[in-house]
Structure formats: C-alpha cells, structure tokens
Design an enzyme around this catalytic site. Structure first.
Site, PDB file in Angstrom:
ATOM      1  N   PRO A 225       0.836  -1.210   0.000  1.00 38.95           N
ATOM      2  CA  PRO A 225       0.000   0.000   0.000  1.00 38.95           C
ATOM      3  C   PRO A 225       0.870   1.260   0.000  1.00 38.95           C
ATOM      4  O   PRO A 225       2.049   1.191   0.374  1.00 38.95           O
ATOM      5  CB  PRO A 225      -0.786  -0.107   1.310  1.00 38.95           C
ATOM      6  CG  PRO A 225      -0.611  -1.485   1.796  1.00 38.95           C
ATOM      7  CD  PRO A 225       0.645  -2.013   1.209  1.00 38.95           C
ATOM      8  N   GLY A 227       2.758   4.538   1.056  1.00 39.82           N
ATOM      9  CA  GLY A 227       3.268   5.033   2.328  1.00 39.82           C
ATOM     10  C   GLY A 227       3.858   3.984   3.240  1.00 39.82           C
ATOM     11  O   GLY A 227       4.128   4.250   4.394  1.00 39.82           O
ATOM     12  N   GLY A 229       6.758   2.619   2.732  1.00 39.91           N
ATOM     13  CA  GLY A 229       8.217   2.721   2.718  1.00 39.91           C
ATOM     14  C   GLY A 229       8.892   2.010   1.559  1.00 39.91           C
ATOM     15  O   GLY A 229      10.059   1.644   1.668  1.00 39.91           O
ATOM     16  N   LYS A 230       8.193   1.827   0.449  1.00 42.36           N
ATOM     17  CA  LYS A 230       8.807   1.157  -0.702  1.00 42.36           C
ATOM     18  C   LYS A 230       9.940   1.993  -1.284  1.00 42.36           C
ATOM     19  O   LYS A 230      11.051   1.506  -1.497  1.00 42.36           O
ATOM     20  CB  LYS A 230       7.739   0.890  -1.788  1.00 42.36           C
ATOM     21  CG  LYS A 230       6.617   0.001  -1.295  1.00 42.36           C
ATOM     22  CD  LYS A 230       5.626  -0.316  -2.389  1.00 42.36           C
ATOM     23  CE  LYS A 230       4.840   0.890  -2.855  1.00 42.36           C
ATOM     24  NZ  LYS A 230       3.971   1.455  -1.809  1.00 42.36           N
ATOM     25  N   HIS A 443     -25.851  11.946  21.403  1.00 42.23           N
ATOM     26  CA  HIS A 443     -25.468  11.081  20.284  1.00 42.23           C
ATOM     27  C   HIS A 443     -24.135  10.380  20.598  1.00 42.23           C
ATOM     28  O   HIS A 443     -24.024   9.161  20.502  1.00 42.23           O
ATOM     29  CB  HIS A 443     -25.365  11.936  19.013  1.00 42.23           C
ATOM     30  CG  HIS A 443     -24.925  11.194  17.796  1.00 42.23           C
ATOM     31  ND1 HIS A 443     -25.778  10.930  16.752  1.00 42.23           N
ATOM     32  CD2 HIS A 443     -23.728  10.666  17.431  1.00 42.23           C
ATOM     33  CE1 HIS A 443     -25.134  10.275  15.805  1.00 42.23           C
ATOM     34  NE2 HIS A 443     -23.871  10.100  16.197  1.00 42.23           N
ATOM     35  N   GLU A 444     -23.152  11.159  21.011  1.00 40.36           N
ATOM     36  CA  GLU A 444     -21.831  10.570  21.282  1.00 40.36           C
ATOM     37  C   GLU A 444     -21.877   9.623  22.478  1.00 40.36           C
ATOM     38  O   GLU A 444     -21.293   8.547  22.449  1.00 40.36           O
ATOM     39  CB  GLU A 444     -20.778  11.656  21.503  1.00 40.36           C
ATOM     40  CG  GLU A 444     -20.505  12.543  20.290  1.00 40.36           C
ATOM     41  CD  GLU A 444     -20.182  11.767  19.033  1.00 40.36           C
ATOM     42  OE1 GLU A 444     -19.611  10.654  19.128  1.00 40.36           O
ATOM     43  OE2 GLU A 444     -20.507  12.250  17.929  1.00 40.36           O
ATOM     44  N   HIS A 447     -23.156   6.297  21.406  1.00 35.08           N
ATOM     45  CA  HIS A 447     -22.122   5.408  20.849  1.00 35.08           C
ATOM     46  C   HIS A 447     -21.336   4.745  21.971  1.00 35.08           C
ATOM     47  O   HIS A 447     -21.144   3.533  21.997  1.00 35.08           O
ATOM     48  CB  HIS A 447     -21.118   6.208  20.007  1.00 35.08           C
ATOM     49  CG  HIS A 447     -21.614   6.627  18.664  1.00 35.08           C
ATOM     50  ND1 HIS A 447     -22.116   5.747  17.752  1.00 35.08           N
ATOM     51  CD2 HIS A 447     -21.634   7.833  18.065  1.00 35.08           C
ATOM     52  CE1 HIS A 447     -22.447   6.408  16.651  1.00 35.08           C
ATOM     53  NE2 HIS A 447     -22.172   7.680  16.813  1.00 35.08           N
ATOM     54  N   ASP A 520     -22.156   7.523  10.362  1.00 34.38           N
ATOM     55  CA  ASP A 520     -22.365   6.242  11.036  1.00 34.38           C
ATOM     56  C   ASP A 520     -23.096   5.276  10.113  1.00 34.38           C
ATOM     57  O   ASP A 520     -22.757   4.091  10.032  1.00 34.38           O
ATOM     58  CB  ASP A 520     -23.222   6.435  12.300  1.00 34.38           C
ATOM     59  CG  ASP A 520     -22.579   7.395  13.283  1.00 34.38           C
ATOM     60  OD1 ASP A 520     -21.348   7.492  13.261  1.00 34.38           O
ATOM     61  OD2 ASP A 520     -23.317   8.035  14.050  1.00 34.38           O
TER      62      ASP A 520
HETATM   63  P1  ADP Z   1       5.846   4.379  -0.606  1.00 33.87           P
HETATM   64  O1  ADP Z   1       6.903   4.519  -1.619  1.00 33.87           O
HETATM   65  O2  ADP Z   1       5.638   2.966  -0.147  1.00 33.87           O
HETATM   66  O3  ADP Z   1       4.527   4.983  -1.005  1.00 33.87           O
HETATM   67  P2  ADP Z   1       7.587   6.013   0.919  1.00 33.87           P
HETATM   68  O4  ADP Z   1       8.780   5.172   0.909  1.00 33.87           O
HETATM   69  O5  ADP Z   1       7.578   7.143  -0.036  1.00 33.87           O
HETATM   70  O6  ADP Z   1       6.269   5.160   0.707  1.00 33.87           O
HETATM   71  O7  ADP Z   1       7.343   6.544   2.391  1.00 33.87           O
HETATM   72  C1  ADP Z   1       7.034   7.866   2.670  1.00 33.87           C
HETATM   73  C2  ADP Z   1       7.609   8.279   3.992  1.00 33.87           C
HETATM   74  O8  ADP Z   1       6.989   7.575   5.050  1.00 33.87           O
HETATM   75  C3  ADP Z   1       9.063   7.972   4.129  1.00 33.87           C
HETATM   76  O9  ADP Z   1       9.839   9.001   3.618  1.00 33.87           O
HETATM   77  C4  ADP Z   1       9.245   7.822   5.632  1.00 33.87           C
HETATM   78  O10 ADP Z   1       9.420   9.076   6.234  1.00 33.87           O
HETATM   79  C5  ADP Z   1       7.921   7.287   6.069  1.00 33.87           C
HETATM   80  N1  ADP Z   1       7.983   5.825   6.218  1.00 33.87           N
HETATM   81  C6  ADP Z   1       7.251   4.926   5.533  1.00 33.87           C
HETATM   82  N2  ADP Z   1       7.528   3.678   5.938  1.00 33.87           N
HETATM   83  C7  ADP Z   1       8.463   3.780   6.893  1.00 33.87           C
HETATM   84  C8  ADP Z   1       9.168   2.835   7.696  1.00 33.87           C
HETATM   85  N3  ADP Z   1       8.944   1.525   7.589  1.00 33.87           N
HETATM   86  N4  ADP Z   1      10.056   3.303   8.585  1.00 33.87           N
HETATM   87  C9  ADP Z   1      10.280   4.625   8.702  1.00 33.87           C
HETATM   88  N5  ADP Z   1       9.665   5.560   7.978  1.00 33.87           N
HETATM   89  C10 ADP Z   1       8.753   5.167   7.086  1.00 33.87           C
HETATM   90 ZN    ZN Z   2     -22.258   9.151  15.351  1.00 36.02          ZN
END
Ligand code: ADP
Ligand code: ZN
Ligand code: MG
Length: 623
Positions: A225, A227, A229-230, A443-444, A447, A520
C-alpha cells in the site's frame, strides 16, 4: 557525472554561427532605428501652431525645419550645456496647410546676426532596396524562426526525448552516488529487509556467489500500500551497498511520441551497464508495466514495456546490475514482467502492525526533541496507519509543541495530532446552539454507552463534542487494547450496533432523528455488506464470494460478481443485519436512560472527557 546524448549529431553545429550572426544584425538594426536616435536627440518641446506664428512675427525664431508634417523651430533661450555653450530650445508643432508660411518666414526678423530666419524642408530619406529587403523580409522571418525553434526545444525538453529531425536527447540520466539512507531508517518491515539483504551482500562480495555459480535475481518488485516505505527501502538498499543508484519513476518513461520511452529505457540500461555494479530503481512501475489487455492500445507504453523486457533479458545477472521496482497495484502488472528472469522476486511491504508502528514512531521521534512518550498508546491509537502517516503525525505533533511554546514534544501532542489527522483540526469559530449541543452530546454518549455495554468492544478512549474541520460535530474514539487481526461475526455485529448507538440515543431521548448520523450509517452499511458479500457471515449466502476488491492497496472499492436477483437479496440481508443492530442499541439505551442523562450532562459541561471519566461515572451508578 555522466551524460548521454542519444544522437549527438554535429550537423547542428553550423547553426550556432548563423544564429549569432543573425542575432547581431538584428540587434544592430533595432538599436540603430529605435534606440540611438532617441538616445542622442536633444529635448523637444511640443507647442501650438499659433505660438509658432507669434514667435516668428516677434522675431524670436532662429531656424525652421519642416519634416513631413511636423515643424521644428529653434529660439535662443540662454541655457547652456555642460561645456558652457549656449543651447537653443527646440520646439515642435504640427504643420498646417498654411500657404503664407514661406512669405512670412522670408519677411520675419530673426535673432540671427545680419540674416533672416534659416529655413528648410527635410528631403524624405529612401532606404536602399537591399536594406529594405533585409529589414522587412529577412529579419522578421529570422526572428520567427528562432522563436519557433526555441519553443520546440523547450517543448522537447519537457517531453524529454527525440523529436522529429532534431535527433538530440537533452535528457540526462544521472546516477546518485552517495545515498545516506540505510536500513536503520526503515523501521519494521523485517521480512523485506531480510529479502533485500541478500542483494546487498551480493553487491558487496559478488565473488562468494559467482564462485558457486549463483546468479542474482535480476529484478525485485516491491509491492504494498502507499506510504509503507517502498521508495524508502529502495534508497536504503542503495545506501547500504554504496553503489550508484539510478532512480526513475515509471511515468518518466511514458512520452508523448512513440519510441521515446523505449529510447530512454535503452539509454538507462546502457548507462547502468557502464556503471555496474549499480542499482536501477523504477518507482510506480505500473505506469509502464500495465497489463496489455488487448482492448485499449497505447503504442508508446507497449513499446516502452517491450524495450524494458528486452533489456532485462539481455543483461548479464553476474555483472551486478539489480533492478528494483515499486508499485501499489501489482494486480495490474503485465504477466510478462513477473515471469522468472525478470521481476522474479517479490517483496511484500505491509501496513505496520503494533510493534512496527512503535518502531516507526521511534525512528521519527529520534529526529525531534521529546519527553517520555507513551509509545504503546500512540501505536494502539494508530491502527491501520501507514509509515508515511505516522511520520506525518510525529511532525504535526512537533508543530503543535512549537505552537504551544514548548521545546519538546509530549504524548498529548501526538494524541492531538492523531485526531487532527483523523478528524481534522478543531473548529474554534463554529457556533453551535445549546439545543444542538445537547443532541450531539447524547449522540456521542449513545455510541460510547452501547460500546461499553457489549462485551469485546474496544474500550472508549475519548469522547468529545468539539467540532472538527472535517465536518464531524463530535466523536467517540475507541482504542483496542491490543492489535486485532481476526474479528468474529459477533465482533462485527457489536461494531454495527455501536455505530447505530448515536442515532438510537437521539430517538430514545429526543424522539426525533437528525442528519448527524450520516457517517455512522455509511460505515455500518459498508460493514454489514462486507459481512454478507466477502466474509461469508450470513446464513443465506454461506461461503460464496459475491464481491471482489478492485485495488486492494489503494481503495476499498468493490465490484459485485453476482446476478441482479442475488444483488437484491443481498440488500435484504444487509438491511436485516443493520436493523437488528439498531434495535439492540435502542434497547441498551432505554435500559440505561438514567446513565445516559448523567453522562451527557457531564459531557456538555466538559466538552471532552476521557474514557476513564466515562467508565467511572458508568460504574458508580451500576454498582
Ligand atoms: P511508498 O513509496 O511505499 O509509497 P515512501 O517510501 O515514499 O512510501 O514513504 C514515505 C515516507 O513515510 C518515508 O519518507 C518515511 O518518512 C515514512 N515511512 C514509511 N515507511 C516507513 C518505515 N517503515 N520506517 C520509517 N519511515 C517510514
Ligand atoms: Zn455518530
Ligand atoms: Mg513511493
């Protein structure tokens, strides 16, 4: 640094001389006709024809010059220039069809010593035919030509490749040599690191592997997915091995003109071969590697992909060129890319679990000043967050600390920034009437109460009725005590009941319904639907898959895979699940109406209460 011009043809060279010559001529002509005359011309004072005539008659005019339909004349006015010579003021006026002008000038007195007014008419100047030709035909043509050429060049620069007869490629592919990122910067993701470590080791001592006859996997595909860290881990591999790193995004290959992307791929691999051992990293490879479906065609993308496949087959794995690629849409990649000998190794990057989140938070907290942080709480509260989101939360917390004039981040900053990320910032200016506030509070509490009265619900962590920029008027935050991976049917039913608890409170207490429950309702429906179509949790459909998720890493969009009749029956079952949960929630609230009042009054007074306060009031009454 390397640079590479695909076709550095010298046939363009003579143009440089031509160009400067023409520019010089153009510049001189412009200066000559536009700038110089004004630069050296004395000051000319415009005046009226009648003033001119009256000056002539009073004998004040020294010289008259008629130029086209303008009349210039001078009068002595006693001013001196820098060297002390007297200057005559020059006046200008329009020429009128005055037949008597010549007679008048002949007769008039003048300040000239022993002579009358000097007067003359300027003879119109004819340009030479050659100059005219240059000025009106060659020069505009040349100017337009250069404008066009420059525009083409900058366009080609943007498109990045060869274009028509201009067989130059100005794009350069650079290798980065010193990358500071290491595996220590990537927290969690132990499996991925382990898998990539082999590659690092190979690039460090290839001998160990070549002696035995082993070849390196040519391509490694990082999947996961957004973010997770790829991109980060790819850079870390380069940082660990200290070899040149060619990083490109897949979209950089797809060009406007067919063949340009393929040329770029060729270029990249020939560069890499020269620099081996090295790493090529193609980020977001789905831009070129999308499956060829046979319905839509995109020649440029297909050629680029074919070139990539050819290059990957063509190079020798023992030389030490490793190709890393990343994507969050692995299901869309062409099968040809994934077969052995190409991207034959797949490294899965997953959303971090509880321990992973703690580790990531630690990595990012290291970069900022902070007090003792309750890492466990923060990690539990951020279930489902990616590494990038965690990095963002830490940064938001640091910003909040600065806003509050502290020089160190505390746990509360992190909690608050989680809420900001989930629900948006607090909306201070929003006006909410007392009546509405009452409804929101009930309401809250509804929940929270329904959650608390059911077993296996995540404990309530916080309840607030401070509106947020996301549009939420209040919310109840629940945090699980530990990471959950499995949810039973009962868990999900409880969750739906909790979601309906807000509306149920409105109905029971105020006997009316409001729009406040829209979110909700959406969530409850989604969950109930998933129970039926994907988790096999209904009697009716047993273990039949009725829906599939389209892009597992990108969204929860699903497509139905059943007949319209079945779809209608699914709707019925979903309805009955939600209805049952709603009834249950109403029952819980009716049974605890006194506590509802007490808790809601407390919340209205305090606006934000903790799970602990909530539980204390709840328990005091029951025991
Ligand atoms: P992706 O390429 O998977 O979409 P990114 O490598 O660009 O994600 O990650 C974005 C930022 O999120 C990184 O620059 C880092 O700051 C943070 N991040 C994501 N995964 C990690 C991880 N496993 N450890 C530390 N930082 C992370
Ligand atoms: Zn609600
Ligand atoms: Mg990325």
């Amino acid at each position: 640094m390397d640079k590479k011009n695909i076709a550095d043809n010298s046939s363009q060279k003579p143009n440089v001389n031509w160009k400067s010559l023409l520019w010089t001529i153009a510049l001189l002509l412009i200066l000559n006709s536009l700038v110089f005359p004004y630069l050296f011309k004395p000051k000319i004072i415009p005046t009226t024809y009648s003033a001119f005539i009256s000056k002539v008659d009073s004998g004040l005019v020294k010289q008259v010059n008629i130029d086209g339909n303008k009349v210039y004349f001078t009068t002595p006015n006693g001013e001196v220039d820098r060297k002390g010579n007297p200057i005559d003021a020059i006046f200008q006026t329009g020429r009128m069809s005055d037949a008597n002008l010549v007679d008048r000038l002949l007769e008039a007195e003048s300040p000239n010593e022993n002579c009358k007014i000097e007067f003359s008419e300027t003879i119109p100047r004819e340009n030479s035919p050659i100059l005219n030709f240059l000025l009106f035909w060659v020069l505009p043509g040349a100017i337009f030509f250069f404008i066009w050429r420059n525009a083409m060049r900058s366009m080609r620069g943007k498109l990045g490749g060869n274009y028509m007869s201009f067989g130059q490629n100005k794009e350069k592919i650079y290798a980065e040599d010193e990358i500071k990122t290491t595996f220590a910067d990537v927290a969690g993701q132990e499996e991925a690191k382990e898998s990539l470590n082999e590659i690092v080791d190979f690039l460090h001592n290839p001998k160990k592997y070549t002696e035995i006859g082993a070849t390196l996997p040519k391509g490694v595909l990082l999947v996961g997915p957004p973010g997770t860290g790829k991109t980060l881990i790819a850079r870390a591999v380069a940082g660990e091995t200290k070899v040149p790193f060619f990083a490109l995004s897949g979209s950089e290959f797809v060009q406007m003109f067919v063949g340009m992307g393929a040329a770029k791929v060729r270029d990249l691999f020939s560069q890499a071969n020269k620099k081996a051992p090295c790493i090529i990293f193609i980020d977001e490879i789905d831009a070129i590697g999308k499956r060829r479906d046979g319905i839509t065609t995109n020649d440029e993308r297909e050629q680029t992909l074919n070139q990539l496949l050819t290059e990957m087959d063509g190079f020798n794995g023992q030389k030490g060129v490793v190709i890393l690629a990343a994507t969050n849409r692995p299901e869309s990649l062409d099968k040809a890319l994934l077969r052995p000998g190409r991207f034959d190794r797949r490294v899965q990057m997953e959303l971090p679990d509880l321990e992973g989140r703690k580790a990531i938070l630690q990595v990012h907290l290291k970069k900022i000043q902070h007090d003792e942080i309750d890492l466990d709480l923060i990690a539990r509260a951020t279930s489902g967050a990616s590494g990038a989101e965690l990095a963002n939360i830490v940064n938001e917390a640091a910003l909040r600390a600065v806003r509050n004039n502290r020089n160190s981040v505390i746990t509360n900053d992190l909690e608050e920034s989680i809420e900001t990320v989930i629900a948006g910032a607090k909306r201070k200016g929003k006006v909410i009437s007392d009546e509405e506030k009452r409804i929101i509070a009930y309401h809250e509490i509804g929940h929270a109460l329904v959650a608390a009265m059911q077993t296996h619900s995540a404990p309530v962590h916080k309840i607030t009725i401070i509106p947020r920029t996301s549009g939420a008027l209040g919310y109840t935050m629940q945090i699980d005590e530990s990471e959950r991976n499995l949810f039973s049917k009962e868990d999900l039913e409880n969750r739906i009941a909790t979601l309906t608890g807000g509306r149920a409170a409105e109905e029971v207490i105020f006997n009316k319904v409001t729009t406040g429950a829209s979110n909700d309702i959406e969530q409850a429906t989604k969950l109930a639907r998933a129970m039926v179509t994907r988790y096999g949790m209904s009697e009716e459909f047993d273990m039949v898959a009725l829906e599939t998720i389209n892009n597992p890493y990108l969204s929860s969009d699903t497509s139905l895979s059943c007949s319209p009749e079945t779809a209608a029956r699914i709707d019925d079952v979903v309805l009955s699940i939600v209805k049952k949960a709603h009834e249950k929630a109403k029952k819980i609230i009716r049974e605890n109406e006194n506590k509802m009042h007490e808790l809601s009054e407390y919340l209205i007074k305090k606006e934000t209460i903790t799970g602990e306060e909530f539980m204390n009031i709840l328990k005091n009454k029951t025991t």
